[in-house]
Design an enzyme around this catalytic site. Structure first.
Site, PDB file in Angstrom:
ATOM      1  N   GLY A  50       0.808  -1.216   0.000  1.00 52.50           N
ATOM      2  CA  GLY A  50       0.000   0.000   0.000  1.00 52.50           C
ATOM      3  C   GLY A  50       0.845   1.271   0.000  1.00 52.50           C
ATOM      4  N   ASN A  73      -1.850  -9.896  11.342  1.00 55.19           N
ATOM      5  CA  ASN A  73      -0.903  -8.787  11.189  1.00 55.19           C
ATOM      6  C   ASN A  73      -1.571  -7.455  11.437  1.00 55.19           C
ATOM      7  OD1 ASN A  73      -0.758  -6.735   8.739  1.00 55.19           O
ATOM      8  ND2 ASN A  73      -1.859  -8.558   8.011  1.00 55.19           N
ATOM      9  N   ASN A 132      -7.088   0.375  -1.872  1.00 54.78           N
ATOM     10  CA  ASN A 132      -7.297  -0.352  -0.617  1.00 54.78           C
ATOM     11  C   ASN A 132      -8.350   0.373   0.216  1.00 54.78           C
ATOM     12  OD1 ASN A 132      -7.229  -1.678   1.791  1.00 54.78           O
ATOM     13  ND2 ASN A 132      -5.050  -1.369   2.199  1.00 54.78           N
ATOM     14  N   CYS A 135      -8.371  -1.689   4.743  1.00 52.01           N
ATOM     15  CA  CYS A 135      -7.363  -2.098   5.715  1.00 52.01           C
ATOM     16  C   CYS A 135      -7.918  -2.031   7.137  1.00 52.01           C
ATOM     17  CB  CYS A 135      -6.112  -1.241   5.640  1.00 52.01           C
ATOM     18  SG  CYS A 135      -4.887  -1.796   6.841  1.00 52.01           S
ATOM     19  N   VAL A 196     -10.578 -11.131  -0.848  1.00 50.03           N
ATOM     20  CA  VAL A 196     -10.829 -10.312   0.315  1.00 50.03           C
ATOM     21  C   VAL A 196      -9.531  -9.762   0.905  1.00 50.03           C
ATOM     22  CG1 VAL A 196     -12.908 -11.582   0.968  1.00 50.03           C
ATOM     23  CG2 VAL A 196     -10.725 -12.334   1.892  1.00 50.03           C
ATOM     24  N   ASN A 197      -9.697  -8.663   1.653  1.00 49.17           N
ATOM     25  CA  ASN A 197      -8.620  -8.224   2.530  1.00 49.17           C
ATOM     26  C   ASN A 197      -8.731  -9.078   3.813  1.00 49.17           C
ATOM     27  OD1 ASN A 197      -6.612  -6.649   3.871  1.00 49.17           O
ATOM     28  ND2 ASN A 197      -7.165  -4.902   2.601  1.00 49.17           N
ATOM     29  N   THR A 198      -7.983  -8.729   4.818  1.00 49.24           N
ATOM     30  CA  THR A 198      -7.936  -9.575   6.024  1.00 49.24           C
ATOM     31  C   THR A 198      -9.174  -9.381   6.915  1.00 49.24           C
ATOM     32  OG1 THR A 198      -6.662  -7.850   7.089  1.00 49.24           O
ATOM     33  CG2 THR A 198      -5.421  -9.654   6.100  1.00 49.24           C
ATOM     34  N   GLY A 249      -5.919 -17.037   1.487  1.00 53.52           N
ATOM     35  CA  GLY A 249      -5.440 -18.380   1.816  1.00 53.52           C
ATOM     36  C   GLY A 249      -4.997 -19.234   0.651  1.00 53.52           C
ATOM     37  N   THR A 271      -0.323 -14.507   2.073  1.00 54.29           N
ATOM     38  CA  THR A 271       0.376 -15.125   3.194  1.00 54.29           C
ATOM     39  C   THR A 271       1.296 -16.267   2.768  1.00 54.29           C
ATOM     40  OG1 THR A 271      -1.414 -14.450   4.638  1.00 54.29           O
ATOM     41  CG2 THR A 271      -0.054 -16.242   5.430  1.00 54.29           C
TER      42      THR A 271
HETATM   43  C1  LIG Z   1       1.603  -8.748   6.308  1.00 50.79           C
HETATM   44  C2  LIG Z   1       0.469  -8.342   5.428  1.00 50.79           C
HETATM   45  C3  LIG Z   1       0.424  -7.042   4.914  1.00 50.79           C
HETATM   46  C4  LIG Z   1      -0.624  -6.645   4.073  1.00 50.79           C
HETATM   47  N1  LIG Z   1      -0.625  -5.381   3.555  1.00 50.79           N
HETATM   48  C5  LIG Z   1      -1.611  -5.007   2.684  1.00 50.79           C
HETATM   49  C6  LIG Z   1      -1.582  -3.731   2.052  1.00 50.79           C
HETATM   50  O1  LIG Z   1      -0.655  -2.928   2.232  1.00 50.79           O
HETATM   51  N2  LIG Z   1      -2.620  -3.398   1.236  1.00 50.79           N
HETATM   52  C7  LIG Z   1      -3.650  -4.274   0.977  1.00 50.79           C
HETATM   53  O2  LIG Z   1      -4.557  -3.941   0.218  1.00 50.79           O
HETATM   54  N3  LIG Z   1      -3.678  -5.520   1.536  1.00 50.79           N
HETATM   55  C8  LIG Z   1      -2.690  -5.891   2.380  1.00 50.79           C
HETATM   56  N4  LIG Z   1      -2.705  -7.150   2.938  1.00 50.79           N
HETATM   57  C9  LIG Z   1      -3.815  -8.082   2.623  1.00 50.79           C
HETATM   58  C10 LIG Z   1      -3.422  -9.092   1.544  1.00 50.79           C
HETATM   59  O3  LIG Z   1      -3.084  -8.444   0.334  1.00 50.79           O
HETATM   60  C11 LIG Z   1      -4.574 -10.092   1.284  1.00 50.79           C
HETATM   61  O4  LIG Z   1      -5.717  -9.367   0.886  1.00 50.79           O
HETATM   62  C12 LIG Z   1      -4.936 -10.922   2.505  1.00 50.79           C
HETATM   63  O5  LIG Z   1      -3.799 -11.223   3.282  1.00 50.79           O
HETATM   64  C13 LIG Z   1      -5.655 -12.232   2.153  1.00 50.79           C
HETATM   65  O6  LIG Z   1      -4.875 -13.061   1.314  1.00 50.79           O
HETATM   66  P1  LIG Z   1      -3.890 -14.226   1.891  1.00 50.79           P
HETATM   67  O7  LIG Z   1      -4.714 -15.067   2.819  1.00 50.79           O
HETATM   68  O8  LIG Z   1      -3.411 -14.967   0.662  1.00 50.79           O
HETATM   69  O9  LIG Z   1      -2.795 -13.543   2.601  1.00 50.79           O
HETATM   70  C14 LIG Z   1      -1.668  -7.565   3.775  1.00 50.79           C
HETATM   71  C15 LIG Z   1      -1.611  -8.871   4.288  1.00 50.79           C
HETATM   72  C16 LIG Z   1      -0.570  -9.274   5.105  1.00 50.79           C
HETATM   73  C17 LIG Z   1      -0.552 -10.691   5.618  1.00 50.79           C
END
Ligand SMILES: Cc1cc2nc3c(=O)[nH]c(=O)nc-3n(C[C@H](O)[C@H](O)[C@H](O)COP(=O)(O)O)c2cc1C
Length: 308
Positions: A50, A73, A132, A135, A196-198, A249, A271
């Site tokens: 971001g 995180n 984004n 967040c 999705v985002n987290t 995931g 991740t």
């Molecule tokens: C350490 C970390 C930092 C992240 N930073 C951002 C970010 O800066 N901008 C954003 O849109 N999503 C961010 N995300 C979200 C991820 O891009 C992603 O949407 C989310 O982790 C789900 O996918 P995953 O399960 O494959 O990690 C971050 C995720 C993690 C784990």
């Protein structure tokens, strides 16, 4: 006779990617750090962490912990700022032929998002913007836009008007109706959605009785969230006409197939990069093999092909 290799290309918003595997924002740095590990022009593309108007230091440590089948995180969007990215990182990325760079844009207020987009509009070598709006880890901003359809509509409409590149809007899963948010983003002019985002989450150390993350809450990611993310991608894909980039995931080719069957045009990997920095390239290769083994001539045909 050797069978022909499957067509791994996918298209959205006027872009053509060589395959549907994209590294997710915040898990792949500025891309350039991965250049020695991953062939950046063998994956579909990557999303830069971001970028904000000014550099940001992020949250206090500890800000990243492992959980059962996932990670929590609260990095707090630490980044070098949009100008730092344009001056220090983008010229290096532009030397790598065929690598697709998507810039993730973040702000506390609508004007911040617009300022970042305006700065990026003048820079060469960015394929698209990912907004984004989701967040969970900053005190005011991000998720606020992503959980209120009217605020999201306003942000996306203004961002779209300012943007000279395709606009991907990243949705928060921390909502009751993802369909409502998906439609609001589409109606405001989003070219593509990503989700999705987290998931907003909390983990407590029972010995110290303190939150295990300094920010208290953080965002949950990794395999633990996958079935929820797949459900949300499916629901969003039924609610809108625009393409969807699915994530949450993904750590194998089969996971990527699952998201595509649910309705995703392409898939992001986050991740999994922490467990294996080569995850994106391995998944891209694995997906091609999977298509060959399953007689899928065009990977794009998997999108929305779930049988009910
Ligand atoms: C350490 C970390 C930092 C992240 N930073 C951002 C970010 O800066 N901008 C954003 O849109 N999503 C961010 N995300 C979200 C991820 O891009 C992603 O949407 C989310 O982790 C789900 O996918 P995953 O399960 O494959 O990690 C971050 C995720 C993690 C784990």
């Amino acid at each position: 006779m050797k069978p022909t290799a499957p067509d791994m290309r996918v298209r959205f918003a006027g872009l053509e990617l060589r395959n549907p595997i994209i590294a997710a924002s915040g898990t792949f740095g500025y891309g350039i750090e991965f250049n020695e590990i991953v062939a950046l022009n063998r994956i579909g593309g990557f999303v830069v962490k971001g970028l904000s108007r000014q550099p940001m230091a992020g949250n206090k440590s500890p800000r990243l912990i492992e959980t059962a089948a996932g990670m929590l995180n609260a990095i707090g969007l630490q980044n070098i700022g949009v100008q730092g990215f344009i001056e220090k990182k983008l010229p290096e990325l532009n030397k790598i032929p065929g690598c697709v760079v998507i810039a993730n844009v973040f702000g506390y207020a609508v004007e911040d998002y617009i300022a970042v987009i305006a700065a990026l509009n003048d820079a060469e070598g960015v394929a698209a913007y990912e907004l984004n709006a989701s967040c969970p880890n900053t005190s005011h901003g991000g998720m606020v836009f992503g959980t209120d359809p009217d605020l999201l509509y306003d942000l996306v409409r203004k961002a779209k008007a300012a943007s000279q590149r395709p606009l991907i809007v990243k949705l928060s899963p921390n909502v009751t109706s993802i369909s409502l948010m998906a439609r609001a983003a589409q109606d405001a002019g989003a070219d593509v959605l990503s989700l999705v985002n987290t998931f907003l989450a909390l983990s407590i150390d029972v010995e110290t009785r303190r939150p295990r993350i300094a920010n208290m809450t953080g965002g949950l990611s990794g395999p633990a969230i996958k079935p929820i993310a797949v459900r949300m991608v499916y629901e969003a894909s039924k609610a809108v006409r625009i393409p969807i980039l699915g994530m949450g995931g993904v750590s194998s080719a089969e996971d990527a197939v699952e998201f595509m069957l649910a309705g995703a045009t392409a898939v992001q990997v986050g991740t999994a990069n922490y467990a294996d920095p080569r995850a994106t390239e391995n998944i891209a290769n694995g997906l091609e093999k999977w298509c060959s083994q399953h007689n899928v001539a065009k990977v794009a045909d998997l999108t929305g092909a779930m049988q009910i």
